[in-house]
Design an enzyme around this catalytic site. Structure first.
Site, PDB file in Angstrom:
ATOM      1  N   GLU A   1      10.688 -17.467  -5.466  1.00 18.53           N
ATOM      2  CA  GLU A   1       9.536 -17.765  -4.621  1.00 18.53           C
ATOM      3  C   GLU A   1       8.311 -17.155  -5.278  1.00 18.53           C
ATOM      4  OE1 GLU A   1      12.111 -16.116  -2.658  1.00 18.53           O
ATOM      5  OE2 GLU A   1      12.929 -17.986  -1.905  1.00 18.53           O
TER       6      GLU A   1
ATOM      7  N   TYR B   1       6.009 -20.203 -14.943  1.00 19.34           N
ATOM      8  CA  TYR B   1       7.259 -20.834 -14.514  1.00 19.34           C
ATOM      9  C   TYR B   1       7.269 -22.331 -14.842  1.00 19.34           C
ATOM     10  CZ  TYR B   1       7.789 -16.496 -11.838  1.00 19.34           C
ATOM     11  OH  TYR B   1       7.893 -15.186 -11.471  1.00 19.34           O
TER      12      TYR B   1
HETATM   13  C1  LIG Z   1       3.499 -13.058 -14.061  1.00 16.30           C
HETATM   14  C2  LIG Z   1       3.677 -12.174 -15.311  1.00 16.30           C
HETATM   15  C3  LIG Z   1       5.111 -11.649 -15.368  1.00 16.30           C
HETATM   16  C4  LIG Z   1       3.402 -13.040 -16.543  1.00 16.30           C
HETATM   17  O1  LIG Z   1       3.517 -12.251 -17.696  1.00 16.30           O
HETATM   18  P1  LIG Z   1       2.420 -12.284 -18.853  1.00 16.30           P
HETATM   19  O2  LIG Z   1       2.946 -11.468 -19.960  1.00 16.30           O
HETATM   20  O3  LIG Z   1       1.106 -11.931 -18.278  1.00 16.30           O
HETATM   21  O4  LIG Z   1       2.417 -13.806 -19.247  1.00 16.30           O
HETATM   22  P2  LIG Z   1       2.391 -14.409 -20.737  1.00 16.30           P
HETATM   23  O5  LIG Z   1       1.352 -13.719 -21.543  1.00 16.30           O
HETATM   24  O6  LIG Z   1       3.776 -14.426 -21.248  1.00 16.30           O
HETATM   25  O7  LIG Z   1       1.869 -15.870 -20.446  1.00 16.30           O
HETATM   26  C5  LIG Z   1       2.763 -16.834 -19.965  1.00 16.30           C
HETATM   27  C6  LIG Z   1       1.981 -17.958 -19.343  1.00 16.30           C
HETATM   28  O8  LIG Z   1       1.405 -17.516 -18.127  1.00 16.30           O
HETATM   29  C7  LIG Z   1       0.165 -18.199 -17.948  1.00 16.30           C
HETATM   30  N1  LIG Z   1      -0.918 -17.230 -17.989  1.00 16.30           N
HETATM   31  C8  LIG Z   1      -0.936 -16.004 -18.573  1.00 16.30           C
HETATM   32  N2  LIG Z   1      -2.117 -15.400 -18.333  1.00 16.30           N
HETATM   33  C9  LIG Z   1      -2.847 -16.265 -17.612  1.00 16.30           C
HETATM   34  C10 LIG Z   1      -4.147 -16.229 -17.040  1.00 16.30           C
HETATM   35  N3  LIG Z   1      -4.936 -15.150 -17.168  1.00 16.30           N
HETATM   36  N4  LIG Z   1      -4.576 -17.293 -16.321  1.00 16.30           N
HETATM   37  C11 LIG Z   1      -3.792 -18.375 -16.148  1.00 16.30           C
HETATM   38  N5  LIG Z   1      -2.528 -18.489 -16.664  1.00 16.30           N
HETATM   39  C12 LIG Z   1      -2.073 -17.441 -17.389  1.00 16.30           C
HETATM   40  C13 LIG Z   1       0.039 -19.170 -19.088  1.00 16.30           C
HETATM   41  O9  LIG Z   1       0.684 -20.387 -18.731  1.00 16.30           O
HETATM   42  C14 LIG Z   1       0.816 -18.465 -20.154  1.00 16.30           C
HETATM   43  O10 LIG Z   1       1.263 -19.324 -21.148  1.00 16.30           O
HETATM   44  P3  LIG Z   1       0.342 -19.644 -22.442  1.00 16.30           P
HETATM   45  O11 LIG Z   1      -0.068 -18.321 -22.984  1.00 16.30           O
HETATM   46  O12 LIG Z   1       1.283 -20.390 -23.328  1.00 16.30           O
HETATM   47  O13 LIG Z   1      -0.800 -20.439 -21.925  1.00 16.30           O
HETATM   48  C15 LIG Z   1       2.689 -10.978 -15.312  1.00 16.30           C
HETATM   49  O14 LIG Z   1       1.375 -11.465 -15.364  1.00 16.30           O
HETATM   50  C16 LIG Z   1       2.847 -10.063 -14.130  1.00 16.30           C
HETATM   51  O15 LIG Z   1       3.610  -9.121 -14.187  1.00 16.30           O
HETATM   52  N6  LIG Z   1       2.095 -10.324 -13.043  1.00 16.30           N
HETATM   53  C17 LIG Z   1       2.143  -9.483 -11.834  1.00 16.30           C
HETATM   54  C18 LIG Z   1       3.458  -9.620 -11.096  1.00 16.30           C
HETATM   55  C19 LIG Z   1       3.726 -11.042 -10.675  1.00 16.30           C
HETATM   56  O16 LIG Z   1       2.861 -11.743 -10.175  1.00 16.30           O
HETATM   57  N7  LIG Z   1       5.001 -11.447 -10.863  1.00 16.30           N
HETATM   58  C20 LIG Z   1       5.465 -12.768 -10.473  1.00 16.30           C
HETATM   59  C21 LIG Z   1       5.933 -12.734  -9.073  1.00 16.30           C
HETATM   60  S1  LIG Z   1       6.615 -14.311  -8.586  1.00 16.30           S
END
Ligand SMILES: CC(C)(COP(=O)(O)OP(=O)(O)OC[C@H]1O[C@@H](n2cnc3c(N)ncnc32)[C@H](O)[C@@H]1OP(=O)(O)O)[C@@H](O)C(=O)NCCC(=O)NCCS
Length: 168
Positions: A120, A132
């Site tokens: 979710e 995702y």
């Molecule tokens: C969600 C989370 C795990 C993603 O990890 P991340 O290391 O930041 O993400 P990545 O750098 O691997 O990026 C993966 C994709 O996310 C998206 N993304 C990353 N940063 C973004 C931003 N600032 N705005 C929009 N999309 C973004 C893009 O699709 C990206 O792919 P791309 O680089 O090929 O375009 C991390 O941001 C996090 O811990 N967030 C807080 C906790 C959370 O919300 N967890 C999910 C609960 S369901």
């Protein structure tokens, strides 16, 4: 080839264990709680994490250059996995590490005979939804007013990915 394998390959990860997953331990809780409280407006409590460790969910730490940089909590049972939490330290976000972490979790779930994985996500969590969807997850439902929010309640999107037939 599975979508997530493509991303792992592009990151050039493999030889050195500078970046790896290991089981989450009770001693990691101080890091988990610091990151959880920084990254979520409505963080899980320490008791929730202790319960996750106690009931032996599939609990993982992401380690980079010997630093604790993230964690994930999954439940895996009867061929289905559920990602309950995945979170990275703020300073390590936006560098492809979340994608790598998720890819490793998918591999791990598949290794434990999960055919399908669910999660979710808040409908306002654009970053996570982008991640995702680009990993192949599809929306299969919406849970109304599922999360606490500043102006009342917020819906959850329910996403799922079939992992049974994908190559590892
Ligand atoms: C969600 C989370 C795990 C993603 O990890 P991340 O290391 O930041 O993400 P990545 O750098 O691997 O990026 C993966 C994709 O996310 C998206 N993304 C990353 N940063 C973004 C931003 N600032 N705005 C929009 N999309 C973004 C893009 O699709 C990206 O792919 P791309 O680089 O090929 O375009 C991390 O941001 C996090 O811990 N967030 C807080 C906790 C959370 O919300 N967890 C999910 C609960 S369901």
């Amino acid at each position: 080839m599975a979508i997530w394998q493509d991303f792992k390959d592009k990151l050039g990860l493999g030889e050195k264990p500078a970046l790896f997953l290991r089981p989450l331990k009770e001693r990691d809780l101080q890091h988990v709680l610091r990151i959880e409280r920084e990254m979520y407006d409505y963080p899980w409590s320490e008791d929730i994490f202790r319960d996750c460790l106690r009931v032996a969910y599939s609990n993982w730490a992401l380690i980079k250059d010997e630093q604790f940089i993230g964690y994930a909590i999954l439940s895996i049972a009867v061929g289905e996995a559920h990602i309950l939490n995945i979170c990275l330290d703020k300073q390590y976000t936006g560098q492809g590490l979340g994608r790598h972490f998720l890819a490793e979790l998918l591999d791990m779930a598949k290794g434990k005979e999960a055919a399908r994985i669910f999660l979710e996500v808040r409908q306002s969590n654009t970053v996570a939804i982008n991640l995702y969807q680009t990993m192949g997850f599809k929306k299969i439902g919406q849970r109304k007013k599922y999360y606490q929010a500043a102006d009342g309640r917020e819906d959850a999107m329910v996403l799922s990915l079939e992992i049974a037939d994908a190559e590892r």
